[in-house]
Design an enzyme around this catalytic site. Structure first.
Site, mmCIF file in Angstrom:
data_model
loop_
_atom_site.group_PDB
_atom_site.id
_atom_site.type_symbol
_atom_site.label_atom_id
_atom_site.label_comp_id
_atom_site.label_asym_id
_atom_site.label_seq_id
_atom_site.Cartn_x
_atom_site.Cartn_y
_atom_site.Cartn_z
ATOM 1 C CG HIS A 101 -34.893 2.513 36.921
ATOM 2 N ND1 HIS A 101 -35.028 3.718 36.257
ATOM 3 C CD2 HIS A 101 -34.911 1.561 35.959
ATOM 4 C CE1 HIS A 101 -35.121 3.495 34.960
ATOM 5 N NE2 HIS A 101 -35.072 2.192 34.758
ATOM 6 C CB SER A 142 -33.169 -0.234 33.742
ATOM 7 O OG SER A 142 -33.409 0.405 32.507
#
Length: 432
Positions: free
Chosen positions: A383, A304
């Site tokens: 993220h 991610s």
């Protein structure tokens, strides 16, 4: 004309002012400007023009002429057009060092094709008719071989570097704008293929299959235990990067893999593997460093951090190349073929909307999961930090096809923020 008296020239200036206000007759302007150019060394003529307020002294100074009344190209101008021509030569690879007029016309016609669903406007302020544009390109081709060389471009610019050339309304200026549009267009290269994204995706697939096989065989210790980022094993430095190769469930793996291919392949085909691999790996590293600072209770695995850095890099390239992305050139695998071309103005809008919409939805979902009390093993810190890193590194390393002064300031600020952020993260990882 060259033999006009000063009195007649002055009357032309006055008549032009009247025509310009009433009829906007540009033919009078061009005729007058030719007279000015042929008499430009005459101080009396310059005085008359200044008195008539047709041209400012600064505008007259911007064009220099030699003894034969031919405009002189300065070194800075030559360098600017040399760079443009080299980019144009990269688009048309049929012959090295020259540009095919036929290929150039084909690309421009594709960009101005109103039947294309992505066409939403002309590439210049006013479109030139095909026949006129072909005539103007033919004027560049002195030896009539169907190709334009850099020397031919220089000679054309010297002949046309007159006051009427400098005005944006002149047809010559619009032709040169078309050349700039094609030269600075976003170029998507099919060859060589985007190897970095394909390679990292293949490795992630291999490790995921290996993990599933080992789980099915009920092995006590799986291979990924040596690769995930474990806060208590930070001395094993490879873990800061290798955690991005590991996924433990189908949903996590497929979502990351599909998103990675969608956002990564096109970026690498435009900007190249070295730049994209730099953004991806720095995003992965930033995610692991930040997790120790803000989310230390969980181990970390998954791509991610790298994927979100690629998504943010799309915003970086839009910031740097918004104007240049008005046209898209798609190179063919066979270099002898004329590249495809498409109007890019709609694509850049859709690209911006997609990035912003994804960011809003993903952030909203993260906030909802956090404050609704639902359990989640997802590290949203990775993220967020991956996105910030991707934006800053993208501004620094991605291709900037025409660097503006304000873009230099943004890059300097990005460097400062990036170094400060990583310096803080590294220091925190050392003392914790």
């Amino acid at each position: 004309q060259p033999n006009k008296t000063h009195t007649n020239l002055y009357m032309d200036v006055v008549n032009f002012q009247k025509c310009g206000k009433e009829n906007s007759d540009m033919s009078v302007e061009i005729e007058l400007e030719d007279a000015l150019v042929n008499s430009i060394c005459d101080d009396e003529v310059i005085k008359i023009v200044k008195e008539a307020s047709l041209l400012t002294s600064e505008r007259i100074k911007c064009v220099e002429f030699d003894e034969e009344h031919e405009a002189v190209l300065e070194d800075e101008e030559k360098q600017e057009w040399k760079i443009l021509f080299s980019k144009l030569d990269e688009v048309d690879k049929s012959r090295h060092g020259v540009v095919s007029i036929k290929s150039l016309m084909k690309i421009i016609n594709q960009l101005e094709d109103k039947n294309n669903v992505f066409h939403i406007g002309h590439q210049t302020d006013k479109k030139i008719q095909r026949e006129e544009l072909e005539e103007q390109f033919s004027a560049l081709d002195e030896n009539k071989d169907g190709y334009i060389s850099l020397d031919e471009l220089y000679e054309y610019l010297k002949r046309k570097k007159r006051v009427n050339y400098l005005r944006s309304v002149s047809k010559e200026a619009r032709m040169m704008e078309y050349i700039k549009v094609v030269a600075m267009a976003k170029t998507i290269k099919k060859w060589p293929p985007p190897m970095f994204i394909l390679l990292i995706s293949f490795l992630q697939l291999v490790f995921f299959i290996l993990h599933q096989v080992q789980i099915s065989q009920e092995q006590f210790e799986t291979t990924d235990e040596n690769l995930i980022f474990d806060r208590d094993k930070r001395s094993e430095l490879w873990r800061y990067l290798t955690y991005s190769l590991i996924h433990r469930d189908y949903e996590h793996f497929l979502s990351n893999l599909v998103l990675q291919l969608i956002v990564g392949l096109i970026l690498e085909m435009v900007h190249g593997a070295p730049r994209i691999s730099c953004i991806y790996m720095v995003g992965v590293l930033g995610g692991s460093l930040a997790s120790v600072c803000f989310d230390p209770e969980y181990n970390l695995w998954g791509a991610s951090g790298g994927v979100y850095s690629l998504i943010a890099a799309h915003l970086s390239t839009l910031i740097l190349n918004w104007k240049e992305d008005s046209a898209i050139i798609i190179n063919r695998s066979r270099q002898s073929k004329t590249p495809h071309a498409v109007d890019g103005k709609l694509f850049r809008i859709l690209q911006l909307v997609a990035v912003l919409l994804f960011g809003i939805l993903d952030t909203s979902y993260a906030v909802y999961r956090r404050y609704s009390g639902q359990y989640s093993s997802v590290s949203y810190v990775a993220h967020i930090v991956g996105s910030l890193v991707g934006l800053m590194v993208g501004l620094i390393v991605l291709k900037d096809r025409k660097e503006e002064p304000w873009e230099k300031h943004i890059k300097a600020v990005s460097w400062t923020l990036l170094c400060s952020m990583f310096g803080s993260f590294i220091l925190w990882n050392l003392i914790m």
